[in-house]
Write a protein that holds these residues in place. Sequence first.
Motif, PDB file in Angstrom:
ATOM      1  N   TYR A  85      36.560  32.056  23.707  1.00  0.00           N
ATOM      2  CA  TYR A  85      36.054  30.824  24.228  1.00  0.00           C
ATOM      3  C   TYR A  85      37.022  30.741  25.611  1.00  0.00           C
ATOM      4  CZ  TYR A  85      34.495  29.197  19.660  1.00  0.00           C
ATOM      5  OH  TYR A  85      33.820  29.245  18.706  1.00  0.00           O
ATOM      6  N   PRO A  86      36.166  31.163  26.710  1.00  0.00           N
ATOM      7  CA  PRO A  86      36.434  31.331  28.063  1.00  0.00           C
ATOM      8  C   PRO A  86      37.064  29.730  28.767  1.00  0.00           C
ATOM      9  CG  PRO A  86      34.661  32.356  27.966  1.00  0.00           C
ATOM     10  CD  PRO A  86      34.718  31.604  26.755  1.00  0.00           C
ATOM     11  N   LEU A  87      38.073  29.640  29.178  1.00  0.00           N
ATOM     12  CA  LEU A  87      38.676  28.520  29.946  1.00  0.00           C
ATOM     13  C   LEU A  87      37.687  28.132  30.927  1.00  0.00           C
ATOM     14  CD1 LEU A  87      41.047  26.609  30.048  1.00  0.00           C
ATOM     15  CD2 LEU A  87      41.845  27.683  32.023  1.00  0.00           C
ATOM     16  N   PRO A  88      37.106  27.179  31.157  1.00  0.00           N
ATOM     17  CA  PRO A  88      36.361  26.523  32.219  1.00  0.00           C
ATOM     18  C   PRO A  88      37.108  26.635  33.527  1.00  0.00           C
ATOM     19  CG  PRO A  88      36.183  25.023  30.427  1.00  0.00           C
ATOM     20  CD  PRO A  88      37.418  26.013  30.031  1.00  0.00           C
ATOM     21  N   TRP A  89      36.201  26.890  34.535  1.00  0.00           N
ATOM     22  CA  TRP A  89      36.936  26.998  35.697  1.00  0.00           C
ATOM     23  C   TRP A  89      37.412  25.818  36.458  1.00  0.00           C
ATOM     24  CZ3 TRP A  89      35.998  31.198  39.885  1.00  0.00           C
ATOM     25  CH2 TRP A  89      35.604  32.577  39.305  1.00  0.00           C
ATOM     26  N   GLY A  90      38.641  25.839  36.842  1.00  0.00           N
ATOM     27  CA  GLY A  90      39.170  24.341  37.403  1.00  0.00           C
ATOM     28  C   GLY A  90      39.997  23.908  36.359  1.00  0.00           C
ATOM     29  N   VAL A  91      40.224  24.188  35.279  1.00  0.00           N
ATOM     30  CA  VAL A  91      40.811  23.512  34.150  1.00  0.00           C
ATOM     31  C   VAL A  91      42.295  24.467  33.922  1.00  0.00           C
ATOM     32  CG1 VAL A  91      40.860  23.036  31.728  1.00  0.00           C
ATOM     33  CG2 VAL A  91      38.727  22.881  33.241  1.00  0.00           C
ATOM     34  N   ALA A  92      43.309  23.721  33.775  1.00  0.00           N
ATOM     35  CA  ALA A  92      44.605  24.185  33.726  1.00  0.00           C
ATOM     36  C   ALA A  92      44.624  24.589  32.226  1.00  0.00           C
ATOM     37  CB  ALA A  92      45.727  23.314  34.025  1.00  0.00           C
ATOM     38  N   LEU A  93      45.440  25.868  32.015  1.00  0.00           N
ATOM     39  CA  LEU A  93      45.560  25.906  30.622  1.00  0.00           C
ATOM     40  C   LEU A  93      46.460  25.126  30.009  1.00  0.00           C
ATOM     41  CD1 LEU A  93      46.143  30.000  30.726  1.00  0.00           C
ATOM     42  CD2 LEU A  93      44.830  29.002  29.049  1.00  0.00           C
TER      43      LEU A  93
END
Length: 329
Positions: free
Chosen positions: A321-329
Amino acid sequence: MSALLPGAPGRRSLIAAGLGSALLAALPRRAEAAAPMTGLRPPEWYRTRLGDFEVTVVGDGDLDLGEPAAGFPAHPRDDLTQLLRANFRSTEKLVLPQNCFVVNTGRQMVLFDTGVGYTRPFGPHTGMLLANLRAAGIMPEQIDAVVCSHGHIDHVWGIIGGDGKPNFPNAQVFISRADFDFWTDEQRASAQGWIGTFVQGARRNLLPVRDRLAFVEDGKEVVPGVIAVSAPGHTVGHTAFMVQSGNAKAMFIGDLAHHEVIMLRRPQIEFAFDTDSKQSAQSRLRVLRMLAQERIGVLSYHFAFPGIGHVAAEGEGFAWYPLPWGVAL
């Protein structure tokens, strides 16, 4: 002057039409000829946050390993083809990005792995780390620590430049002792095939920085905020690294898994470049289960750029599940 015919444009309309035509003639015309293709690859970097840390992903370019079956010779070819096709991936060739991670802890700049370096053995679209670092606003001399997951060609060959000098002149270099000893063994340098080539390159990149090299140990802190996690099998001393800022965690997995479809859906698969494929599969299962159960973020070296996301148990393996761009981990 005779009256204008009914329905004909008036004097003002004629004047306005004339001015409009003149203005339109003076405006630049829309290009109608096709522009030539540039063929240029844009700078490849991405930035996000992990707690109070800043994480920058910097691409070193893609490795074209050729036919997928060559990378997994012991696995049924039909299953590989089906997996790739079902996930809209090429069934003709296996392409692996190289995602190098720079973690700015606020105290140190830590680079994880260094790509293939100036020799560019996989072609002109690799060896891009230094150019992309600069594009991301990071100068090589700002790097305080170079943390190596293992001694393979695409992970340590970017330590030394073409001039024979360290690319990161102010950095301490970290790697496991087992991998350092294996990949700098002079006797292995004359081995036939890829192992001899890998050893020669590792010696060229690791021996010149021996005086600034430190060995990582399982469970021990490498630098503040980074803990070594032993995950052998792909190489004798392959190591992953847990990065933690406050309650935020993510693991740089190195080559624990090379492909987000093949090696997550079939976690016990054997990769052609493993030192011990059975041990590698066991390490992969152990670490992926932990990452999935604890919902820990993943910083992946070879998954599709930028290689940041999570894994979840699914079926006989795992899903990415790739992290959406612009979202912090």
